[in-house]
Design a protein around this motif. Structure first.
Motif, PDB file in Angstrom:
ATOM      1  N   LEU A   1       0.831  -1.212   0.000  1.00  0.00           N
ATOM      2  CA  LEU A   1       0.000   0.000   0.000  1.00  0.00           C
ATOM      3  C   LEU A   1       0.863   1.260   0.000  1.00  0.00           C
ATOM      4  CD1 LEU A   1      -2.896  -0.967   2.431  1.00  0.00           C
ATOM      5  CD2 LEU A   1      -2.919  -0.887  -0.063  1.00  0.00           C
ATOM      6  N   TYR A   2       1.993   1.194   0.648  1.00  0.00           N
ATOM      7  CA  TYR A   2       2.909   2.341   0.625  1.00  0.00           C
ATOM      8  C   TYR A   2       3.291   2.654  -0.817  1.00  0.00           C
ATOM      9  CZ  TYR A   2       3.766   3.033   5.618  1.00  0.00           C
ATOM     10  OH  TYR A   2       3.632   3.350   6.927  1.00  0.00           O
ATOM     11  N   GLU A   3       3.607   1.633  -1.569  1.00  0.00           N
ATOM     12  CA  GLU A   3       3.965   1.818  -2.980  1.00  0.00           C
ATOM     13  C   GLU A   3       2.760   2.317  -3.777  1.00  0.00           C
ATOM     14  OE1 GLU A   3       5.544  -1.958  -4.227  1.00  0.00           O
ATOM     15  OE2 GLU A   3       7.191  -1.869  -2.784  1.00  0.00           O
ATOM     16  N   LYS A   4       1.586   1.744  -3.531  1.00  0.00           N
ATOM     17  CA  LYS A   4       0.372   2.106  -4.257  1.00  0.00           C
ATOM     18  C   LYS A   4       0.009   3.579  -4.061  1.00  0.00           C
ATOM     19  CE  LYS A   4      -4.538   0.850  -4.581  1.00  0.00           C
ATOM     20  NZ  LYS A   4      -5.566  -0.080  -4.103  1.00  0.00           N
ATOM     21  N   TYR A   5       0.168   4.081  -2.815  1.00  0.00           N
ATOM     22  CA  TYR A   5      -0.222   5.454  -2.504  1.00  0.00           C
ATOM     23  C   TYR A   5       0.958   6.426  -2.521  1.00  0.00           C
ATOM     24  CZ  TYR A   5      -4.719   3.491  -1.245  1.00  0.00           C
ATOM     25  OH  TYR A   5      -5.923   2.845  -1.282  1.00  0.00           O
ATOM     26  N   GLY A   6       2.113   5.974  -2.972  1.00  0.00           N
ATOM     27  CA  GLY A   6       3.283   6.844  -3.105  1.00  0.00           C
ATOM     28  C   GLY A   6       3.856   7.309  -1.778  1.00  0.00           C
ATOM     29  N   LEU A   7       3.824   6.449  -0.776  1.00  0.00           N
ATOM     30  CA  LEU A   7       4.362   6.782   0.545  1.00  0.00           C
ATOM     31  C   LEU A   7       5.753   6.173   0.703  1.00  0.00           C
ATOM     32  CD1 LEU A   7       1.173   5.988   2.616  1.00  0.00           C
ATOM     33  CD2 LEU A   7       1.982   8.248   1.916  1.00  0.00           C
ATOM     34  N   GLU A   8       6.587   6.843   1.472  1.00  0.00           N
ATOM     35  CA  GLU A   8       7.901   6.303   1.796  1.00  0.00           C
ATOM     36  C   GLU A   8       7.789   5.399   3.007  1.00  0.00           C
ATOM     37  OE1 GLU A   8      10.808   6.901   0.148  1.00  0.00           O
ATOM     38  OE2 GLU A   8       9.704   8.101  -1.333  1.00  0.00           O
ATOM     39  N   LEU A   9       8.524   4.313   3.038  1.00  0.00           N
ATOM     40  CA  LEU A   9       8.490   3.398   4.187  1.00  0.00           C
ATOM     41  C   LEU A   9       8.980   4.062   5.461  1.00  0.00           C
ATOM     42  CD1 LEU A   9       9.642   0.004   2.625  1.00  0.00           C
ATOM     43  CD2 LEU A   9       7.374   0.585   3.500  1.00  0.00           C
ATOM     44  N   GLU A  10       9.826   5.075   5.338  1.00  0.00           N
ATOM     45  CA  GLU A  10      10.359   5.765   6.505  1.00  0.00           C
ATOM     46  C   GLU A  10       9.382   6.797   7.055  1.00  0.00           C
ATOM     47  OE1 GLU A  10      12.401   5.603   3.590  1.00  0.00           O
ATOM     48  OE2 GLU A  10      13.239   3.765   4.375  1.00  0.00           O
ATOM     49  N   ASP A  11       8.306   7.074   6.336  1.00  0.00           N
ATOM     50  CA  ASP A  11       7.313   8.065   6.790  1.00  0.00           C
ATOM     51  C   ASP A  11       6.611   7.610   8.028  1.00  0.00           C
ATOM     52  OD1 ASP A  11       7.929   9.831   4.815  1.00  0.00           O
ATOM     53  OD2 ASP A  11       6.251   9.331   3.516  1.00  0.00           O
TER      54      ASP A  11
END
Length: 124
Positions: free
Chosen positions: A114-124
């Motif tokens: 989902l992080y990839e799908k919504y353009g989020l960084e894993l470190e966020d």
């Protein structure tokens, strides 16, 4: 009103040696892990004086740091405001994590996906 006679519990009275000490059924005194093995009276005056000197030095160092921070423009009220904002940020982030977790469960995917799908960084 009649009072009932007080009964002595033989197990309780048998296990007690004196107030505060408990003798186990095995015949050994219980030694609390919280009790200190170090006796303050056994410390030398020199050791105590060295501790006091070290504490005074640390106090002086902290007071100097506080003066420096005040001179640099930091104020306690400002610090409290930053702390409150950090708490709010963490609560919002936790809520976002919870929502992502539920979406991942509903879609049967990993949260990482989902992080990839919504353009989020894993470190966020």
């Amino acid at each position: 009103m009649a009072s009932t006679p007080t009964q002595t519990n033989s197990k309780q009275s048998r296990g007690r040696q004196s107030q505060g000490n408990f003798k186990s059924p095995l015949g050994q005194l219980f030694k609390s892990p919280l009790s200190s093995t170090r006796c303050p009276a056994a410390e030398s005056g020199e050791t105590l004086q060295a501790d006091i000197t070290a504490l005074h030095a640390r106090l002086s160092q902290v007071e100097t740091e506080i003066r420096q921070m005040n001179n640099d423009g930091y104020r306690q009220e400002e610090l409290q405001s930053h702390i409150e904002k950090l708490h709010e940020y963490n609560e919002i982030k936790d809520t976002g994590q919870m929502i992502l977790g539920r979406i991942a469960t509903m879609e049967a995917v990993r949260t990482k996906d989902l992080y990839e799908k919504y353009g989020l960084e894993l470190e966020d």
